[in-house]
Design a protein around this motif. Structure first.
Motif, PDB file in Angstrom:
ATOM      1  N   ASN A  59      15.546   0.204  21.701  1.00  0.00           N
ATOM      2  CA  ASN A  59      17.000   0.306  21.609  1.00  0.00           C
ATOM      3  C   ASN A  59      17.482   0.727  20.236  1.00  0.00           C
ATOM      4  N   THR A  60      16.709   0.421  19.218  1.00  0.00           N
ATOM      5  CA  THR A  60      17.126   0.812  17.886  1.00  0.00           C
ATOM      6  C   THR A  60      15.901   1.113  17.029  1.00  0.00           C
ATOM      7  N   VAL A  61      15.606   2.400  16.925  1.00  0.00           N
ATOM      8  CA  VAL A  61      14.445   2.861  16.180  1.00  0.00           C
ATOM      9  C   VAL A  61      14.957   3.616  14.951  1.00  0.00           C
ATOM     10  N   ASN A  80      12.993  11.147  26.635  1.00  0.00           N
ATOM     11  CA  ASN A  80      14.180  10.462  27.128  1.00  0.00           C
ATOM     12  C   ASN A  80      14.749  11.185  28.348  1.00  0.00           C
ATOM     13  N   GLY A  84      18.482  15.114  24.024  1.00  0.00           N
ATOM     14  CA  GLY A  84      19.284  15.258  22.811  1.00  0.00           C
ATOM     15  C   GLY A  84      19.489  13.934  22.099  1.00  0.00           C
ATOM     16  N   VAL A  85      19.376  13.918  20.777  1.00  0.00           N
ATOM     17  CA  VAL A  85      19.654  12.712  20.006  1.00  0.00           C
ATOM     18  C   VAL A  85      20.845  12.965  19.079  1.00  0.00           C
ATOM     19  N   ALA A  86      20.701  13.928  18.186  1.00  0.00           N
ATOM     20  CA  ALA A  86      21.785  14.212  17.248  1.00  0.00           C
ATOM     21  C   ALA A  86      21.536  15.554  16.581  1.00  0.00           C
ATOM     22  N   THR A  87      22.596  16.160  16.089  1.00  0.00           N
ATOM     23  CA  THR A  87      22.498  17.365  15.276  1.00  0.00           C
ATOM     24  C   THR A  87      23.244  17.099  13.973  1.00  0.00           C
ATOM     25  N   SER A 100      19.634   9.308   7.616  1.00  0.00           N
ATOM     26  CA  SER A 100      18.920   8.405   8.505  1.00  0.00           C
ATOM     27  C   SER A 100      19.863   7.843   9.539  1.00  0.00           C
ATOM     28  N   ALA A 101      19.285   7.489  10.670  1.00  0.00           N
ATOM     29  CA  ALA A 101      20.068   6.987  11.789  1.00  0.00           C
ATOM     30  C   ALA A 101      19.178   6.074  12.611  1.00  0.00           C
ATOM     31  N   ARG A 102      19.764   5.410  13.567  1.00  0.00           N
ATOM     32  CA  ARG A 102      18.988   4.569  14.482  1.00  0.00           C
ATOM     33  C   ARG A 102      19.153   5.126  15.874  1.00  0.00           C
ATOM     34  N   ILE A 103      18.035   5.289  16.571  1.00  0.00           N
ATOM     35  CA  ILE A 103      18.102   5.962  17.867  1.00  0.00           C
ATOM     36  C   ILE A 103      17.478   5.113  18.965  1.00  0.00           C
ATOM     37  N   ARG A 104      17.735   5.533  20.205  1.00  0.00           N
ATOM     38  CA  ARG A 104      17.178   4.882  21.392  1.00  0.00           C
ATOM     39  C   ARG A 104      16.045   5.716  21.939  1.00  0.00           C
ATOM     40  N   CYS A 136      16.341   2.039  27.664  1.00  0.00           N
ATOM     41  CA  CYS A 136      17.295   2.619  28.604  1.00  0.00           C
ATOM     42  C   CYS A 136      17.843   1.585  29.573  1.00  0.00           C
TER      43      CYS A 136
END
Lengths: 138, 109
Positions: A59-61, A80, A84-87, A100-104, A136
């Protein structure tokens, strides 16, 4: 269930369907890459992706992407349901081209960072992250 | 949704001219991915923040397009160049059309 010719055919079809599933998922990732690069060749070079080898909670990587000359960095989670995660687009006042960010993440998979460099070429870096609990929500 | 969203931003109070500073941002948001199902098996509709931007005195620092794979309570950390004293403006755009904003001023030391 008797092992008749018909049953054997059904089982074979089922196995094919399951085997075909990961291929279909990563095809969505390939499409996202093509949409970002416009079909241009993606090499390796000036892009960094810092991610943990093992993530206990999908949930938070925490991830970090960076590059010295990128104008945009696309991050994709190939395994996934939607890759798509981010641009990240870096403006004129960005101090360094890192973020940096935190992703699922839904499960163990490859995370890919593709950078568009200032000269218009594309480079990528990828990292496999093992996920103990997927993010998820089933 | 718009009531329990609270942006938090960390920016140093002052910096030298041309210094690169680290900016940390966090906003409380459930980031419903559109993949989960409720107890009855119905898909819960997607409701996420889809874009985040940071500007300094009107010039862009970073512009992030966010998708469903960004975690709950989206967190970003990045570096910004400070050419003069001024104001950082942070903007988050929600799927439902809401816009959340925060500003931080920075002085030249």
């Amino acid at each position: 269930m008797e092992l008749t010719r018909r049953n054997a055919m059904a089982m074979g079809a089922g196995a094919l369907l399951i085997a075909g599933l990961p291929v279909r998922l990563s095809a969505a990732g390939e499409d996202a890459i093509a949409a970002f690069t416009g079909g241009a060749e993606v090499g390796t070079g000036d892009v960094r992706l810092i991610a943990p080898e093992i993530a206990e909670n999908g949930n938070t990587v925490p991830i970090e992407v960076g590059s010295d000359t990128a104008s945009e960095i696309l991050v994709l989670a190939m395994g996934n349901p939607t890759p798509g995660v981010a641009t990240f687009k870096f403006g004129p006042l960005s101090g360094s081209r890192t973020a940096s960010a935190r992703i699922r993440l839904a499960g163990t998979q490859d995370v890919v960072a593709i950078a568009k460099l200032q000269d218009g070429t594309f480079v990528q870096a990828s990292s496999t992250i093992k996920v103990t609990i997927g993010g998820c929500g089933g | 949704m718009a009531d329990d969203v609270k942006p938090r931003v960390k920016v140093p109070k002052s910096a030298a001219v041309g210094e690169k500073i680290v900016v940390k941002t966090l906003i409380s948001h459930k980031m419903e991915s559109g993949q989960r199902k409720d107890a009855d098996g119905n898909v819960i509709a997607r409701s996420i923040i889809n874009r985040f931007t940071c500007d300094f005195n009107g010039e862009n620092v970073v512009d992030v397009k966010m998708e469903a794979a960004i975690s709950t309570n989206p967190y970003f950390e990045f570096e910004a160049m400070v050419p003069e004293a001024g104001e950082f403006k942070f903007t988050w755009y929600d799927d439902d059309g809401s816009v959340y904003e925060d500003t931080k001023t920075i002085a030249i030391a």
